[in-house]
Design an enzyme around this catalytic site. Structure first.
Site, short mmCIF file in Angstrom:
data_model
loop_
_atom_site.label_atom_id
_atom_site.label_comp_id
_atom_site.label_asym_id
_atom_site.label_seq_id
_atom_site.Cartn_x
_atom_site.Cartn_y
_atom_site.Cartn_z
N LYS A 10 0.88 -1.19 0.00
CA LYS A 10 0.00 0.00 0.00
C LYS A 10 0.91 1.22 0.00
CE LYS A 10 -3.31 2.97 0.64
NZ LYS A 10 -2.69 4.14 0.07
N PHE A 11 1.05 1.84 -1.17
CA PHE A 11 1.93 2.98 -1.34
C PHE A 11 1.29 4.25 -0.80
CE2 PHE A 11 3.30 -0.07 -4.51
CZ PHE A 11 4.66 -0.04 -4.37
#
Length: 174
Positions: A10-11
């Site tokens: 999850k950037f």
């Protein structure tokens, strides 16, 4: 999870849908705000590398050395067009695609994530920066390692997806 579990990092960036048509590329936020003007570098790369009739779901991020720089992305949202052009050159953004919602004009949202992911991987084979494909794994240990090893870079964690799960827009089922 339905069909087995797939994990992705999850950037820390802005989630953007990219709609590619014969008229060009439009980038939209989750709230359906047109952000194409804030990320002309990303729009140009998508226009060059992704065929018309595709709709991508992904995250626009900015790397500063080994770390994500969310503040640099936020500056683009309030900058003038001239300043955005300079920022795009000096602080280029990267588009990390993690889903394919349409290909060749065909809506893929009812297909399971595993099918969409396979089609996305095929589409992404010829990509070069600033486009990239989000890593994905079905190995829980790899996902746990990502949580430990990528956190210092600004990656917020991992997202779990059901491989048989259709795309459910506007919901947070992952």
């Amino acid at each position: 999870m339905p069909g087995g579990t797939r994990w992705e990092p999850k950037f820390d960036g802005f989630r953007l849908g990219a709609v590619v048509s014969s008229a060009g590329v439009r980038l939209f936020s989750r709230q359906r705000k047109d952000l194409t003007g804030a990320f002309p570098d990303v729009a140009a790369a998508i226009a060059e590398q992704v065929p018309a009739g595709c709709v991508l779901d992904g995250e626009v991020v900015r790397w500063s050395g080994e770390r994500l720089d969310f503040d640099a992305l936020q500056r683009r949202l309030t900058a003038s067009p001239r300043t955005i052009g300079r920022l795009a050159e000096e602080q280029p953004a990267t588009y990390v695609a993690f889903d394919l919602l349409a290909a060749a004009g065909n809506d893929l949202r009812s297909q399971g994530y595993g099918v969409r992911r396979q089609l996305l991987e095929e589409l992404a084979k010829g990509w070069w920066p600033p486009l990239s494909l989000s890593p994905s794994t079905s190995d829980r240990e790899v996902a746990l390692a990502w949580m430990r090893e990528l956190a210092p870079a600004g990656v917020e964690g991992v997202v779990a997806k059901g491989a048989a799960q259709p795309y459910l827009g506007g919901r947070r089922d992952w």
